[in-house]
Design an enzyme around this catalytic site. Structure first.
Site, short mmCIF file in Angstrom:
data_model
loop_
_atom_site.label_atom_id
_atom_site.label_comp_id
_atom_site.label_asym_id
_atom_site.label_seq_id
_atom_site.Cartn_x
_atom_site.Cartn_y
_atom_site.Cartn_z
N LYS A 1 0.36 3.70 4.71
CA LYS A 1 -0.26 3.20 3.49
C LYS A 1 0.36 5.08 2.10
CE LYS A 1 -3.72 0.34 4.78
NZ LYS A 1 -4.80 0.49 5.19
N ASN B 1 0.71 -0.88 0.17
CA ASN B 1 -0.37 0.27 -0.49
C ASN B 1 1.10 1.64 -0.28
OD1 ASN B 1 -2.42 -1.48 0.63
ND2 ASN B 1 -2.00 -2.31 2.05
N ASP C 1 -13.16 7.10 6.84
CA ASP C 1 -11.70 6.09 6.87
C ASP C 1 -10.91 6.88 5.49
OD1 ASP C 1 -9.45 4.99 7.24
OD2 ASP C 1 -10.83 2.79 8.27
N HIS D 1 -13.41 -2.04 6.45
CA HIS D 1 -12.11 -2.66 7.60
C HIS D 1 -12.52 -2.78 9.20
CE1 HIS D 1 -8.05 -2.35 9.12
NE2 HIS D 1 -7.70 -3.27 7.79
N SER E 1 -10.86 -0.67 0.88
CA SER E 1 -8.95 -1.71 0.90
C SER E 1 -9.07 -2.76 -0.57
CB SER E 1 -9.44 -1.68 2.27
OG SER E 1 -9.98 -2.91 2.76
N GLU F 1 -15.72 3.57 4.47
CA GLU F 1 -14.24 4.54 4.00
C GLU F 1 -14.96 5.01 2.25
OE1 GLU F 1 -12.00 0.54 2.97
OE2 GLU F 1 -12.70 -0.51 4.96
N HIS G 1 -6.90 4.71 2.51
CA HIS G 1 -6.52 4.19 0.84
C HIS G 1 -6.55 5.65 -0.22
CE1 HIS G 1 -5.45 0.08 1.80
NE2 HIS G 1 -6.74 0.79 2.67
C1 LIG Z 1 -4.77 -0.11 6.19
C2 LIG Z 1 -6.36 0.55 7.14
C3 LIG Z 1 -6.75 0.25 8.46
C4 LIG Z 1 -6.04 0.34 9.85
O1 LIG Z 1 -4.62 1.05 9.29
P1 LIG Z 1 -3.47 0.80 10.02
O2 LIG Z 1 -2.82 2.32 9.74
O3 LIG Z 1 -3.10 -0.20 8.94
O4 LIG Z 1 -3.67 -0.15 11.37
C5 LIG Z 1 -7.70 1.36 8.52
N1 LIG Z 1 -8.87 1.64 7.57
C6 LIG Z 1 -8.62 0.74 6.75
C7 LIG Z 1 -9.52 0.34 5.25
C8 LIG Z 1 -7.28 0.18 5.88
O5 LIG Z 1 -7.39 -0.27 4.87
#
Ligand SMILES: *Cc1c(COP(=O)(O)O)cnc(C)c1O
Length: 398
Positions: free
Chosen positions: A246, A48, A212, A134, A187, A183, A215
């Site tokens: 990411k 990522n 969130d 997620h 993801s 999101e 990505h």
């Molecule tokens: C990766 C991810 C997380 C968690 O983030 P980290 O920093 O890896 O703990 C939360 N939400 C989504 C949508 C993700 O893809």
């Protein structure tokens, strides 16, 4: 002890039977497009690290300088004595980048969700989540004790009917809060939430909205703030979440929003209060990454990433799930078949993960290709050729 291990072994055997067993693979190189695995060099299409910053010299220099200035560990929770200058500098940079009053950094994105959601809603409240959010959001929603309702993925009619129900529930309980969580770029599917329409609904039904942007931060919008910026809805979102692990290339998570929200989370988010502050050098590196993303290099890296995505999509004659989405899922279906495809790619030198239950639904196993600004045109061309070869072989066999 013997029976303890025997019971766990039996559970693992069950996972193996269902093609759901997982194991770690130790990568003997930094996170980059060429990785070393068991002495072999592989092309990495699984990370990522979309902008190729995880191993960039600017971030390494910022981290090294951060260690020289602040040492390695934070020593305590931020509320005790662990709130170091690099944390505050990163938060000021994040708030400025996101265009919010304030920001708060957590040790991971997972910890961000787990601390934030239960701080905002509790028993007596309602949380409404997209079916495909997620695991960190699902776990946080359950932990909160709020009544959990799930709407079908990106289905606005379903969301509306749930919100109508919340309006009826609130007639007799006016203090009941309703929190919607989605999101922005999903993801495992790479598609996008219709943020503008979700914002319309949340305003109409007086719900709170948390998005969130794990990505999408660094990848969308005129200032690369995220998909909320691209949709022009940033001011309507109460809680913007992101990860620093990411596109930002470091590690950690964050919330961006109002000053009051951040003050509130400092007091109430348990994963913040009861956890050691992030390593200061990592916060320094994340800050350097954001500066870089906002500048000319960010624009150039993003343009490269987009060109590679377009190239792959064109070669396969399959549209991207959303314009410029860095995640390209190739849905296979059966877990076994997805594993075979991933193994075959591995044998020919490509590292692409087979994503299976419980990360995605049973029978919806897939290969998840992710791209980076540091992939070359030739690398993407060889990957596309290999995927087409496999598909042709499958088609002629079936
Ligand atoms: C990766 C991810 C997380 C968690 O983030 P980290 O920093 O890896 O703990 C939360 N939400 C989504 C949508 C993700 O893809």
């Amino acid at each position: 002890m013997d029976s303890f291990n025997a019971i766990l072994s039996k559970r693992l055997e069950d996972l193996r039977q269902r093609n759901l067993f997982r194991r770690l693979r130790s990568i003997d190189s930094p996170q980059q497009t060429h990785i070393q695995l068991h002495g072999r060099s592989l092309l990495n299409f699984s990370s990522n690290d979309y902008l190729g910053l995880a191993n960039a010299p600017e971030l390494k220099a910022a981290a090294a300088q951060g260690i020289a200035q602040n040492g390695v560990g934070s020593g305590a929770s931020r509320l005790v004595s662990g709130s170091l200058a690099p944390h505050h500098q990163l938060e000021a940079t994040l708030a400025d980048f996101k265009g919010t009053e304030a920001a708060l950094v957590f040790s991971t994105g997972y910890a961000t969700a787990l601390g934030t959601i239960p701080a905002l809603v509790a028993r007596g409240d309602i949380i409404v989540i997209d079916k495909l959010v997620h695991a960190s959001i699902v776990d946080a929603a359950r932990l909160s004790g709020a009544q959990l309702r799930v709407f079908a993925h990106n289905d606005l009619d379903d969301l509306r009917s749930i919100l109508e129900w919340t309006a009826r529930e609130r007639l007799s309980a006016p203090d009941k809060q309703v929190l919607i969580v989605t999101e922005s770029i999903f993801s495992m599917d790479g598609d996008a939430a219709p943020l503008d329409l979700i914002v319309d609904l949340k305003e109409k039904y007086r719900a709170w909205l948390m998005v969130d942007e794990a990505h999408a931060t660094g990848l969308f919008g005129p200032n690369r703030r995220g998909l909320a910026e691209q949709f022009g809805v940033t001011p309507q979102i109460e809680i913007q979440m992101g990860t620093l692990g990411k596109a930002i290339g470091a590690s950690g998570g964050f919330i961006a929003g109002s000053q009051v929200l951040v003050e509130y989370l400092v007091n109430r988010a348990r994963s913040f209060v009861f956890s050691t502050g992030p390593a200061p050098a990592v916060s320094a590196a994340a800050r350097a990454a954001i500066d870089l993303i906002r500048g000319q290099q960010g624009a150039e890296r993003l343009a490269k990433l987009r060109a590679r995505i377009a190239q792959f999509s064109h070669a396969l004659q399959i549209p991207t799930p959303f314009p410029d989405s860095p995640i390209f899922p190739l849905i296979i279906g059966p877990e076994q078949e997805a594993l075979e495809f991933a193994d075959e790619l591995l044998a020919t030198g490509f590292f692409v993960p087979a994503i299976r239950y419980p990360t995605v639904a049973r029978g919806k196993a897939r290969l998840r290709f992710t791209f980076s600004a540091t992939h070359t045109q030739e690398e993407v061309a060889t990957l596309a050729a290999e995927v087409l070869k496999f598909r042709a072989k499958k088609n002629s066999a079936s």
